[in-house]
Design a protein around this motif. Structure first.
Motif, mmCIF file in Angstrom:
data_model
loop_
_atom_site.group_PDB
_atom_site.id
_atom_site.type_symbol
_atom_site.label_atom_id
_atom_site.label_comp_id
_atom_site.label_asym_id
_atom_site.label_seq_id
_atom_site.Cartn_x
_atom_site.Cartn_y
_atom_site.Cartn_z
ATOM 1 N N LEU A 1 0.873 -1.178 0.000
ATOM 2 C CA LEU A 1 0.000 0.000 0.000
ATOM 3 C C LEU A 1 0.901 1.216 0.000
ATOM 4 C CD1 LEU A 1 -2.567 -1.115 2.723
ATOM 5 C CD2 LEU A 1 -2.957 -1.002 0.265
ATOM 6 N N PHE A 2 0.799 2.046 -1.031
ATOM 7 C CA PHE A 2 1.603 3.257 -1.098
ATOM 8 C C PHE A 2 0.694 4.463 -0.926
ATOM 9 C CE2 PHE A 2 4.132 6.679 -2.698
ATOM 10 C CZ PHE A 2 5.410 6.350 -2.250
ATOM 11 N N ILE A 3 1.040 5.302 0.038
ATOM 12 C CA ILE A 3 0.225 6.466 0.373
ATOM 13 C C ILE A 3 0.909 7.710 -0.191
ATOM 14 C CG2 ILE A 3 -0.829 7.766 2.245
ATOM 15 C CD1 ILE A 3 -0.214 5.100 3.934
ATOM 16 N N CYS A 4 0.222 8.390 -1.090
ATOM 17 C CA CYS A 4 0.751 9.621 -1.687
ATOM 18 C C CYS A 4 0.061 10.817 -1.061
ATOM 19 C CB CYS A 4 0.507 9.631 -3.194
ATOM 20 S SG CYS A 4 1.396 8.338 -4.066
ATOM 21 N N GLY A 5 0.815 11.818 -0.709
ATOM 22 C CA GLY A 5 0.237 13.034 -0.155
ATOM 23 C C GLY A 5 0.538 13.182 1.312
ATOM 24 N N GLU A 6 0.256 14.346 1.809
ATOM 25 C CA GLU A 6 0.550 14.671 3.204
ATOM 26 C C GLU A 6 -0.678 14.583 4.111
ATOM 27 O OE1 GLU A 6 3.536 15.470 4.781
ATOM 28 O OE2 GLU A 6 4.414 14.748 2.920
ATOM 29 N N GLY B 1 -4.969 7.021 7.474
ATOM 30 C CA GLY B 1 -5.791 6.280 8.431
ATOM 31 C C GLY B 1 -6.604 5.187 7.757
ATOM 32 N N ARG B 2 -7.136 5.491 6.608
ATOM 33 C CA ARG B 2 -7.916 4.486 5.873
ATOM 34 C C ARG B 2 -7.030 3.348 5.390
ATOM 35 N NH1 ARG B 2 -9.902 9.521 4.194
ATOM 36 N NH2 ARG B 2 -12.058 9.861 4.851
ATOM 37 N N CYS B 3 -5.828 3.677 4.940
ATOM 38 C CA CYS B 3 -4.906 2.637 4.466
ATOM 39 C C CYS B 3 -4.423 1.753 5.616
ATOM 40 C CB CYS B 3 -3.726 3.257 3.740
ATOM 41 S SG CYS B 3 -4.144 3.866 2.099
ATOM 42 N N LEU B 4 -4.225 2.348 6.796
ATOM 43 C CA LEU B 4 -3.845 1.544 7.958
ATOM 44 C C LEU B 4 -4.958 0.563 8.321
ATOM 45 C CD1 LEU B 4 -2.109 4.231 10.200
ATOM 46 C CD2 LEU B 4 -1.020 2.295 9.047
ATOM 47 N N ALA B 5 -6.201 1.024 8.272
ATOM 48 C CA ALA B 5 -7.337 0.137 8.549
ATOM 49 C C ALA B 5 -7.406 -0.982 7.518
ATOM 50 C CB ALA B 5 -8.641 0.931 8.562
ATOM 51 N N ALA C 1 -5.217 -9.479 9.148
ATOM 52 C CA ALA C 1 -6.137 -10.404 9.817
ATOM 53 C C ALA C 1 -6.525 -11.565 8.906
ATOM 54 C CB ALA C 1 -7.392 -9.662 10.287
ATOM 55 N N ALA C 2 -6.501 -11.309 7.597
ATOM 56 C CA ALA C 2 -6.834 -12.365 6.629
ATOM 57 C C ALA C 2 -5.611 -13.217 6.279
ATOM 58 C CB ALA C 2 -7.417 -11.741 5.367
ATOM 59 N N GLY C 3 -4.468 -12.912 6.906
ATOM 60 C CA GLY C 3 -3.282 -13.732 6.716
ATOM 61 C C GLY C 3 -2.332 -13.286 5.618
ATOM 62 N N HIS C 4 -2.492 -12.076 5.130
ATOM 63 C CA HIS C 4 -1.636 -11.576 4.063
ATOM 64 C C HIS C 4 -0.427 -10.822 4.629
ATOM 65 C CE1 HIS C 4 -4.734 -12.708 1.271
ATOM 66 N NE2 HIS C 4 -5.617 -11.949 1.906
ATOM 67 N N GLU C 5 0.619 -10.689 3.828
ATOM 68 C CA GLU C 5 1.790 -9.891 4.180
ATOM 69 C C GLU C 5 1.558 -8.478 3.657
ATOM 70 O OE1 GLU C 5 6.382 -9.521 2.705
ATOM 71 O OE2 GLU C 5 5.533 -11.537 2.863
ATOM 72 N N VAL C 6 1.716 -7.477 4.543
ATOM 73 C CA VAL C 6 1.417 -6.095 4.171
ATOM 74 C C VAL C 6 2.652 -5.221 4.378
ATOM 75 C CG1 VAL C 6 -0.047 -4.088 4.642
ATOM 76 C CG2 VAL C 6 -0.995 -6.391 4.845
ATOM 77 N N ASN C 7 2.969 -4.411 3.370
ATOM 78 C CA ASN C 7 4.035 -3.414 3.454
ATOM 79 C C ASN C 7 3.490 -2.086 2.968
ATOM 80 O OD1 ASN C 7 6.557 -4.926 4.242
ATOM 81 N ND2 ASN C 7 5.817 -6.173 2.553
#
Length: 52
Positions: A5-10, A16-20, A27-33
């Motif tokens: 997940l790449f977050i662009c902007g300040e 917050g939405r991307c963190l959720a 929780a579904a068992g995936h690897e997240v960066n």
């Protein structure tokens, strides 16, 4: 699945939405960066669930 997940902007609203979303993927068992910069990067780094 490996997810980046790449977050662009300040604005922290998107961050917050991307963190959720990242929590749901974890929780579904995936690897997240994340990719981010500025205030968004700081917030992602403070959230210790993710390796940022």
């Amino acid at each position: 699945m490996k997810i980046l997940l790449f977050i662009c902007g300040e604005g922290l609203g998107h961050t917050g939405r991307c963190l959720a979303l990242g929590r749901e993927f974890l929780a579904a068992g995936h690897e997240v960066n994340f990719g981010a910069y500025g205030y968004s990067k700081e917030l992602v780094q403070k959230n210790r669930l993710f390796g940022a």
